[in-house]
Design an enzyme around this catalytic site. Structure first.
Site, mmCIF file in Angstrom:
data_model
loop_
_atom_site.group_PDB
_atom_site.id
_atom_site.type_symbol
_atom_site.label_atom_id
_atom_site.label_comp_id
_atom_site.label_asym_id
_atom_site.label_seq_id
_atom_site.Cartn_x
_atom_site.Cartn_y
_atom_site.Cartn_z
ATOM 1 N N ARG A 295 16.898 4.439 30.516
ATOM 2 C CA ARG A 295 17.337 3.606 31.650
ATOM 3 C C ARG A 295 16.405 2.402 31.826
ATOM 4 O O ARG A 295 16.837 1.277 32.029
ATOM 5 C CB ARG A 295 17.346 4.432 32.948
ATOM 6 C CG ARG A 295 18.562 5.343 33.097
ATOM 7 C CD ARG A 295 18.306 6.281 34.266
ATOM 8 N NE ARG A 295 19.446 7.092 34.636
ATOM 9 C CZ ARG A 295 19.861 8.165 33.984
ATOM 10 N NH1 ARG A 295 19.260 8.535 32.861
ATOM 11 N NH2 ARG A 295 20.886 8.880 34.428
ATOM 12 N N ASP B 14 16.280 9.607 20.423
ATOM 13 C CA ASP B 14 17.186 8.978 21.400
ATOM 14 C C ASP B 14 16.661 7.621 21.870
ATOM 15 O O ASP B 14 17.433 6.674 22.067
ATOM 16 C CB ASP B 14 17.373 9.889 22.632
ATOM 17 C CG ASP B 14 18.423 10.962 22.388
ATOM 18 O OD1 ASP B 14 18.832 11.133 21.228
ATOM 19 O OD2 ASP B 14 18.831 11.632 23.363
ATOM 20 N N ASN C 259 23.059 10.440 18.441
ATOM 21 C CA ASN C 259 23.797 11.329 19.341
ATOM 22 C C ASN C 259 23.218 11.185 20.745
ATOM 23 O O ASN C 259 23.112 12.156 21.491
ATOM 24 C CB ASN C 259 23.689 12.771 18.836
ATOM 25 C CG ASN C 259 24.661 13.689 19.553
ATOM 26 O OD1 ASN C 259 25.527 13.243 20.312
ATOM 27 N ND2 ASN C 259 24.511 14.989 19.334
ATOM 28 N N SER D 285 26.380 17.030 37.567
ATOM 29 C CA SER D 285 25.018 16.576 37.227
ATOM 30 C C SER D 285 24.507 15.499 38.189
ATOM 31 O O SER D 285 23.868 14.522 37.768
ATOM 32 C CB SER D 285 24.990 16.023 35.779
ATOM 33 O OG SER D 285 25.539 16.928 34.874
ATOM 34 N N ASP E 91 20.665 20.685 31.677
ATOM 35 C CA ASP E 91 19.800 20.783 30.490
ATOM 36 C C ASP E 91 18.793 21.924 30.636
ATOM 37 O O ASP E 91 18.684 22.793 29.768
ATOM 38 C CB ASP E 91 19.055 19.459 30.252
ATOM 39 C CG ASP E 91 20.002 18.317 29.887
ATOM 40 O OD1 ASP E 91 21.217 18.578 29.748
ATOM 41 O OD2 ASP E 91 19.530 17.173 29.756
ATOM 42 N N ASN F 164 30.367 21.576 31.260
ATOM 43 C CA ASN F 164 30.074 20.446 30.357
ATOM 44 C C ASN F 164 29.016 20.751 29.293
ATOM 45 O O ASN F 164 28.745 19.915 28.447
ATOM 46 C CB ASN F 164 29.827 19.139 31.115
ATOM 47 C CG ASN F 164 28.464 19.021 31.758
ATOM 48 O OD1 ASN F 164 27.650 19.936 31.692
ATOM 49 N ND2 ASN F 164 28.217 17.882 32.379
ATOM 50 N N LYS G 162 28.193 18.643 24.928
ATOM 51 C CA LYS G 162 26.875 18.041 24.708
ATOM 52 C C LYS G 162 26.547 18.079 23.207
ATOM 53 O O LYS G 162 27.459 17.892 22.402
ATOM 54 C CB LYS G 162 25.864 18.713 25.606
ATOM 55 C CG LYS G 162 26.242 18.459 27.100
ATOM 56 C CD LYS G 162 25.160 18.767 28.054
ATOM 57 C CE LYS G 162 25.628 18.621 29.477
ATOM 58 N NZ LYS G 162 25.240 17.328 30.062
ATOM 59 N N GLU G 163 25.269 18.277 22.825
ATOM 60 C CA GLU G 163 24.896 18.152 21.412
ATOM 61 C C GLU G 163 25.725 19.064 20.510
ATOM 62 O O GLU G 163 25.921 18.809 19.335
ATOM 63 C CB GLU G 163 23.407 18.440 21.248
ATOM 64 C CG GLU G 163 22.509 17.270 21.596
ATOM 65 C CD GLU G 163 22.383 16.989 23.078
ATOM 66 O OE1 GLU G 163 23.268 17.393 23.863
ATOM 67 O OE2 GLU G 163 21.389 16.340 23.467
ATOM 68 N N HIS H 92 18.566 20.027 19.828
ATOM 69 C CA HIS H 92 17.156 20.187 20.169
ATOM 70 C C HIS H 92 16.915 21.302 21.176
ATOM 71 O O HIS H 92 15.951 22.053 21.074
ATOM 72 C CB HIS H 92 16.616 18.848 20.697
ATOM 73 C CG HIS H 92 17.413 18.268 21.838
ATOM 74 N ND1 HIS H 92 16.855 17.621 22.901
ATOM 75 C CD2 HIS H 92 18.759 18.237 22.097
ATOM 76 C CE1 HIS H 92 17.786 17.209 23.735
ATOM 77 N NE2 HIS H 92 18.954 17.573 23.260
ATOM 78 N N ARG H 93 17.806 21.421 22.166
ATOM 79 C CA ARG H 93 17.557 22.430 23.217
ATOM 80 C C ARG H 93 17.807 23.854 22.726
ATOM 81 O O ARG H 93 17.158 24.795 23.199
ATOM 82 C CB ARG H 93 18.372 22.131 24.475
ATOM 83 C CG ARG H 93 17.960 20.818 25.098
ATOM 84 C CD ARG H 93 18.348 20.633 26.537
ATOM 85 N NE ARG H 93 18.242 19.232 26.856
ATOM 86 C CZ ARG H 93 17.087 18.561 27.031
ATOM 87 N NH1 ARG H 93 15.930 19.196 26.968
ATOM 88 N NH2 ARG H 93 17.080 17.273 27.289
ATOM 89 N N LYS I 115 15.168 14.826 18.692
ATOM 90 C CA LYS I 115 16.030 14.054 19.612
ATOM 91 C C LYS I 115 15.266 13.682 20.884
ATOM 92 O O LYS I 115 15.389 12.566 21.381
ATOM 93 C CB LYS I 115 17.289 14.853 19.955
ATOM 94 C CG LYS I 115 18.311 14.049 20.766
ATOM 95 C CD LYS I 115 19.605 14.828 20.956
ATOM 96 C CE LYS I 115 20.727 13.956 21.503
ATOM 97 N NZ LYS I 115 20.676 13.696 22.925
HETATM 98 O O1 LIG Z 1 21.975 10.615 32.681
HETATM 99 C C1 LIG Z 1 21.202 11.281 31.992
HETATM 100 O O2 LIG Z 1 20.075 10.885 31.665
HETATM 101 C C2 LIG Z 1 21.650 12.623 31.552
HETATM 102 C C3 LIG Z 1 22.673 13.257 32.201
HETATM 103 C C4 LIG Z 1 23.118 14.627 31.867
HETATM 104 O O3 LIG Z 1 24.371 14.527 31.230
HETATM 105 P P1 LIG Z 1 25.786 14.805 31.983
HETATM 106 O O4 LIG Z 1 25.891 13.904 33.122
HETATM 107 O O5 LIG Z 1 26.752 14.493 30.873
HETATM 108 O O6 LIG Z 1 25.790 16.252 32.367
HETATM 109 C C5 LIG Z 1 22.126 15.330 30.952
HETATM 110 O O7 LIG Z 1 22.718 16.477 30.390
HETATM 111 C C6 LIG Z 1 21.647 14.426 29.843
HETATM 112 O O8 LIG Z 1 20.739 15.088 28.991
HETATM 113 C C7 LIG Z 1 20.930 13.233 30.416
HETATM 114 C C1 LIG Z 2 22.832 16.463 26.856
HETATM 115 C C2 LIG Z 2 21.737 15.903 26.369
HETATM 116 O O1 LIG Z 2 21.659 14.644 25.832
HETATM 117 P P1 LIG Z 2 22.534 13.317 25.967
HETATM 118 O O2 LIG Z 2 21.654 12.355 26.679
HETATM 119 O O3 LIG Z 2 22.820 12.918 24.564
HETATM 120 O O4 LIG Z 2 23.785 13.643 26.747
HETATM 121 C C3 LIG Z 2 20.452 16.654 26.351
HETATM 122 O O5 LIG Z 2 19.397 16.033 26.092
HETATM 123 O O6 LIG Z 2 20.446 17.870 26.587
#
Ligand SMILES: O=C(O)C1=C[C@@H](OP(=O)(O)O)[C@@H](O)[C@H](O)C1
Ligand SMILES: C=C(OP(=O)(O)O)C(=O)O
Length: 428
Positions: free
Chosen positions: A27, A49, A94, A198, A315, A338, A342-343, A387-388, A413
């Protein structure tokens, strides 16, 4: 394929300085690029990332200097959207935190862009973001499957206005729209259509925008009002908090073993929702101490299973699934649909791998129910390029059996040095 054999451990003890937060690093990099002025970013995360975001920014004409350890970045802001004369193809791996916000930023920038990534990124939906951007005039085309990357974007300045966005699959779509809204010519009202998942990640977004001089009116996460025609302003210097999701593995290890383990870089003053992960450990029976920017956990010798809605910390919630192997009684983690986008499909992957070490698992559409085994079975854990999955299953080495982690380097990652840090605090 590379593997890592984890020998049984009895406890963990020590202190960990957390690497920078992935969510904050990406961000801050994007807003610094769009801002007026030079930003010095410290404690930046050095991982795949963030590297994808940095590489993309360079292709988009952003000038920056990275220190040798990749953790300090001095970046010259553009003072507005990107403006690129040659078509650019951006490979974003990713990284959801790169693909989603950059897609929105490119849609309002002058130029032609193609957004690509790893094969899994082409299975992770982005349609809810595109459906919100198109009525505002954005030109985005799907190059493969409808609703998924890769994307072709014909960028141009947009006027803003009233817009609805769905938030029940990922909060990152709303984050993306919020981050570009101040750059629309006119004012914007974003309405969240239905449920928003989230939520704490939206707090991270709004807080980071505020640090770059933009205030958003948040009407209880149901609608957001943003004035148009603004320019982000560099805060000068900004430090990235330690990654609270990365903290979860060390804290859970302390709860299972004896600890204590203290993590530095996140705490009660943290903006990251995952800093609250330790509350779940406390509920399970661990002793937790918070300060503003550290968290310490100590095991009490008794961990109990819990039934918890962890939608707010998707996460770190994965860490509870492997902590549950060592709890008395079953654990149910709810409202985590959700995980499937994810990954990898994390509900399915987690259920499969927990069964390998002896747990009895029910995989629901949006929950997982885990009955711990009496004794952990030795197993080779598949990590699905997630990774998780790799980091969570390091905790299984608290059983009296070898745990083999397949493809341990997938932690790159977000946490390339995870296994050496885990080994450093582990005691046999
Ligand atoms: O905005 C972010 O930094 C994130 C939001 C979450 O995703 P979701 O909003 O898709 O759940 C989280 O799982 C991801 O690792 C990072
Ligand atoms: C969901 C994840 O990553 P992303 O930012 O690619 O969504 C994560 O880091 O667990």
């Amino acid at each position: 394929m590379e593997t890592l054999t984890l020998k049984p451990i009895s406890t963990v003890q020590g202190e960990v300085t957390l690497p920078g937060s992935k969510s904050l690093s990406n961000r801050i990099l994007l807003l610094a690029a769009l801002a007026e002025g030079e930003t010095t970013i410290t404690n930046l995360l050095d991982s795949d990332d963030v590297r994808h975001m940095l590489t993309a920014l360079k292709q988009l004409g952003v000038e920056y200097q990275l220190a040798d350890d990749n953790r300090t970045c001095i970046l010259k802001g553009l003072g507005g959207a990107f403006n690129v004369s040659e078509p650019q193809t951006l490979f974003l791996g990713n990284a959801g935190t790169a693909v989603r916000p950059l897609t929105a930023a490119l849609a309002i920038s002058e130029g032609q862009f193609t957004v690509t990534g790893e094969p899994r990124m082409y299975e992770r939906p982005i349609g809810d973001l595109i459906d919100a951007l198109r009525p505002l005039g954005a030109e985005v085309a799907y190059l493969k499957d409808q609703g998924f990357p890769p994307l072709e974007i014909n960028g141009q300045p947009l006027a803003g206005g009233e817009v609805s966005i769905k938030g029940n699959i990922s909060s990152q779509y709303l984050t993306a729209l919020l981050m570009v809204a101040p750059l629309f010519a006119g004012d914007t009202l974003i309405r969240v259509d239905g449920e928003l998942v989230s939520k704490p990640y939206i707090d991270i977004t709004l807080d980071t925008m505020a640090k770059f001089g933009v205030t958003v009116t948040n009407n209880n996460y149901q609608s957001f009002a943003i004035s148009g025609g603004q320019t982000y302003q560099s805060p000068g210097r900004i430090m990235v908090e330690g990654d609270a999701s990365s903290a979860s593995y060390f804290l859970a290890a302390a709860a299972i073993g004896k600890g204590p383990v203290k993590v530095h870089g996140t705490g009660s003053a943290s903006i990251q929702g995952d800093a609250k992960f330790a509350d779940v450990l406390e509920q399970m029976g661990a002793k937790v101490t918070y300060s503003d920017m550290w968290i310490e956990v100590e095991g009490t010798g008794e961990l109990n299973g819990v039934d918890v809605d962890l939608n707010h910390i998707p996460d770190a919630a994965m860490t509870i699934a492997t902590t549950a192997l060592f709890a008395k009684g079953p654990t149910r983690i709810r409202n985590i649909y959700n995980w499937r986008v994810k990954e990898t499909d994390r509900l399915s992957a987690m259920a499969t791998e927990l069964r390998k070490v002896g747990a009895v698992v029910e995989e629901g559409e949006d929950y997982i129910h885990i009955e711990p085994p009496e004794k952990i079975t030795s197993a080779a854990i598949d990590t699905y390029n997630d990774h998780r999955m790799a980091m969570c299953f390091s905790l299984a080495s608290f059983g009296d059996a070898d745990i083999i982690i397949n493809d341990p380097k997938c932690t790159s990652k977000t946490f390339p040095t995870y296994f050496s840090e885990f080994a450093r605090i582990s005691k046999t």
